[in-house]
Design a protein around this motif. Sequence first.
Motif, PDB file in Angstrom:
ATOM      1  N   LYS A  78       0.840  -1.184   0.000  1.00  0.00           N
ATOM      2  CA  LYS A  78       0.000   0.000   0.000  1.00  0.00           C
ATOM      3  C   LYS A  78       0.884   1.246   0.000  1.00  0.00           C
ATOM      4  N   LEU A  79       0.622   2.132  -0.942  1.00  0.00           N
ATOM      5  CA  LEU A  79       1.324   3.418  -0.988  1.00  0.00           C
ATOM      6  C   LEU A  79       0.273   4.485  -1.216  1.00  0.00           C
ATOM      7  N   ASN A  80       0.643   5.722  -0.987  1.00  0.00           N
ATOM      8  CA  ASN A  80      -0.242   6.807  -1.411  1.00  0.00           C
ATOM      9  C   ASN A  80       0.025   7.039  -2.907  1.00  0.00           C
ATOM     10  N   PHE A  81      -0.745   6.378  -3.749  1.00  0.00           N
ATOM     11  CA  PHE A  81      -0.450   6.409  -5.176  1.00  0.00           C
ATOM     12  C   PHE A  81      -0.692   7.794  -5.780  1.00  0.00           C
ATOM     13  N   CYS A  82      -1.469   8.623  -5.059  1.00  0.00           N
ATOM     14  CA  CYS A  82      -1.722   9.980  -5.577  1.00  0.00           C
ATOM     15  C   CYS A  82      -0.517  10.910  -5.343  1.00  0.00           C
ATOM     16  N   GLN A  83       0.544  10.384  -4.727  1.00  0.00           N
ATOM     17  CA  GLN A  83       1.753  11.216  -4.615  1.00  0.00           C
ATOM     18  C   GLN A  83       2.573  11.176  -5.908  1.00  0.00           C
ATOM     19  N   PHE A  84       2.186  10.297  -6.841  1.00  0.00           N
ATOM     20  CA  PHE A  84       2.963  10.150  -8.079  1.00  0.00           C
ATOM     21  C   PHE A  84       2.321  10.914  -9.235  1.00  0.00           C
ATOM     22  N   GLY A  85       3.178  11.445 -10.103  1.00  0.00           N
ATOM     23  CA  GLY A  85       2.677  12.081 -11.318  1.00  0.00           C
ATOM     24  C   GLY A  85       2.363  11.038 -12.370  1.00  0.00           C
ATOM     25  N   LEU A  86       3.214  10.007 -12.411  1.00  0.00           N
ATOM     26  CA  LEU A  86       3.006   8.931 -13.381  1.00  0.00           C
ATOM     27  C   LEU A  86       3.631   7.649 -12.839  1.00  0.00           C
ATOM     28  N   ILE A  87       2.887   6.560 -12.989  1.00  0.00           N
ATOM     29  CA  ILE A  87       3.395   5.242 -12.593  1.00  0.00           C
ATOM     30  C   ILE A  87       3.318   4.360 -13.822  1.00  0.00           C
ATOM     31  N   LEU A  98      -8.654 -10.268 -14.391  1.00  0.00           N
ATOM     32  CA  LEU A  98      -8.842 -11.421 -13.497  1.00  0.00           C
ATOM     33  C   LEU A  98      -7.920 -11.336 -12.278  1.00  0.00           C
ATOM     34  N   THR A  99      -6.665 -10.920 -12.496  1.00  0.00           N
ATOM     35  CA  THR A  99      -5.733 -10.810 -11.357  1.00  0.00           C
ATOM     36  C   THR A  99      -6.201  -9.717 -10.389  1.00  0.00           C
ATOM     37  N   LEU A 100      -6.659  -8.608 -10.964  1.00  0.00           N
ATOM     38  CA  LEU A 100      -7.095  -7.506 -10.094  1.00  0.00           C
ATOM     39  C   LEU A 100      -8.360  -7.899  -9.311  1.00  0.00           C
ATOM     40  N   GLU A 101      -9.229  -8.685  -9.934  1.00  0.00           N
ATOM     41  CA  GLU A 101     -10.403  -9.200  -9.201  1.00  0.00           C
ATOM     42  C   GLU A 101      -9.950 -10.110  -8.066  1.00  0.00           C
ATOM     43  N   TRP A 102      -8.945 -10.929  -8.370  1.00  0.00           N
ATOM     44  CA  TRP A 102      -8.389 -11.829  -7.338  1.00  0.00           C
ATOM     45  C   TRP A 102      -7.855 -11.014  -6.158  1.00  0.00           C
ATOM     46  N   ILE A 103      -7.163  -9.914  -6.473  1.00  0.00           N
ATOM     47  CA  ILE A 103      -6.632  -9.050  -5.392  1.00  0.00           C
ATOM     48  C   ILE A 103      -7.784  -8.456  -4.588  1.00  0.00           C
ATOM     49  N   GLU A 104      -8.788  -7.966  -5.300  1.00  0.00           N
ATOM     50  CA  GLU A 104      -9.910  -7.334  -4.598  1.00  0.00           C
ATOM     51  C   GLU A 104     -10.629  -8.355  -3.716  1.00  0.00           C
ATOM     52  N   ASN A 105     -10.832  -9.555  -4.251  1.00  0.00           N
ATOM     53  CA  ASN A 105     -11.527 -10.586  -3.465  1.00  0.00           C
ATOM     54  C   ASN A 105     -10.736 -11.024  -2.241  1.00  0.00           C
ATOM     55  N   LYS A 106      -9.418 -10.911  -2.304  1.00  0.00           N
ATOM     56  CA  LYS A 106      -8.602 -11.242  -1.133  1.00  0.00           C
ATOM     57  C   LYS A 106      -8.695 -10.176  -0.049  1.00  0.00           C
ATOM     58  N   GLY A 107      -9.168  -8.981  -0.446  1.00  0.00           N
ATOM     59  CA  GLY A 107      -9.290  -7.894   0.522  1.00  0.00           C
ATOM     60  C   GLY A 107      -8.426  -6.688   0.187  1.00  0.00           C
ATOM     61  N   GLY A 108      -7.802  -6.706  -0.993  1.00  0.00           N
ATOM     62  CA  GLY A 108      -7.057  -5.510  -1.440  1.00  0.00           C
ATOM     63  C   GLY A 108      -5.572  -5.592  -1.198  1.00  0.00           C
ATOM     64  N   ILE A 109      -4.913  -4.491  -1.548  1.00  0.00           N
ATOM     65  CA  ILE A 109      -3.440  -4.477  -1.544  1.00  0.00           C
ATOM     66  C   ILE A 109      -2.857  -4.644  -0.135  1.00  0.00           C
ATOM     67  N   SER A 110      -3.557  -4.105   0.884  1.00  0.00           N
ATOM     68  CA  SER A 110      -2.934  -4.166   2.216  1.00  0.00           C
ATOM     69  C   SER A 110      -2.835  -5.605   2.728  1.00  0.00           C
TER      70      SER A 110
END
Length: 354
Positions: free
Chosen positions: A175-184, A243-255
């Motif tokens: 988990k990072l504050n992704f809004c601190q970046f201009g571009l990732i 599909l991978t991002l759904e898997w992450i969300e179903n696990k409970g997210g990035i943290s």
Amino acid sequence: MKIHNFNAGPSILPKQVIRKSAKAVIDYNQCGLSLLEISHRSIDFEKIMEKTTNLVKRLMNLNKDYAVLFLQGGATLQFTMVPYNLMKTEAAYLDTGIWANNAIEEAKKIGKVRILFSGREKKYSYISKNYKIPDEVDYFHCTSNNTIVGTQMKIFPNTSIPIICDMSSDIFSRKLNFCQFGLIYASAQKNISSAGMTIVIVKKEILRKIKRNIPSYLDYKIHIKNNSLLNTPNVFSIYTSMLTLEWIENKGGISILEKENQQKSKLLYDEIDRNNLFENRIHKEDRSNMNVTFFLKKKNLKKDFDYMWKKENIVGLEGHRSLGGYRASIYNAISLESVQFLIEVMKEFERIFS
Ligand code: PMP
């Protein structure tokens, strides 16, 4: 027999993601066609794009200032696109490894590069925290995780200069504050999907400043206007990302993943530090949670160790060809059990050979 996949990229993906994406290649959504046969302008694909974009935004907690793009050309093309779109005269870079260096070399073709820190002389074994970003540069570029040597930035500077970050090997892992970046930017073949697609997350306002005549495919603004459909995108890789991002969300997210990743990497580093036959050469505070590198203290044992891990169905443990030694890439999808299994093999090796 189970295979323990420590490949650095292309690398392990969740089994259920592979299963679902294989099914879609045979017959997408029971429509009678393969995912590979449907039009990238069809409603079906539009839905995939929308869902994938929204998942990225939700998982990263991005606000509406950001656009999400799915491009081609790997992270390597981003080494060029970033300066093309953002460099007026000069940009600042951290030289933290081979990939960072490649980014620097491409940027030099477009304008002036100021290197704020180079770890090259110390074999990239640490990342400085004492650099200062000059006020006059157009952006600051860094690599969050150095896949080859196994270092990772734990803190990012507090600055009004846009931060551009190559997150190819640790995106969605912490988990990072992704809004601190201009571009990732991140190529997909590590924590996201198959190779051939690059996710770019860009704060739209940083794109307004350049007057340069940019070739269409290299122009972020054109991709934003076309919703990543300027040309035919990598349909398969985008679908598999969804599909991978759904898997992450179903696990409970990035943290949740971050906790698991910390646990896995701690176990492995503890074993490397404890084991008489191995060593890690990275400063402790900069050790990567994704790519754990280690070396045999006695080189003459290489044949024996290689024989042992290969016999145990471990794959991908070789270090990068530029560095030698070993590298266990422990991305999101690798299980705690696989890491524990590797540790058991290292312990057994020590028992026999020390
Ligand atoms: N940056 C980093 C940190 C990487 O690990 C890699 C690839 N391993 C790249 C850039 C290059 O990515 P690609 O091969 O997708 O161009």
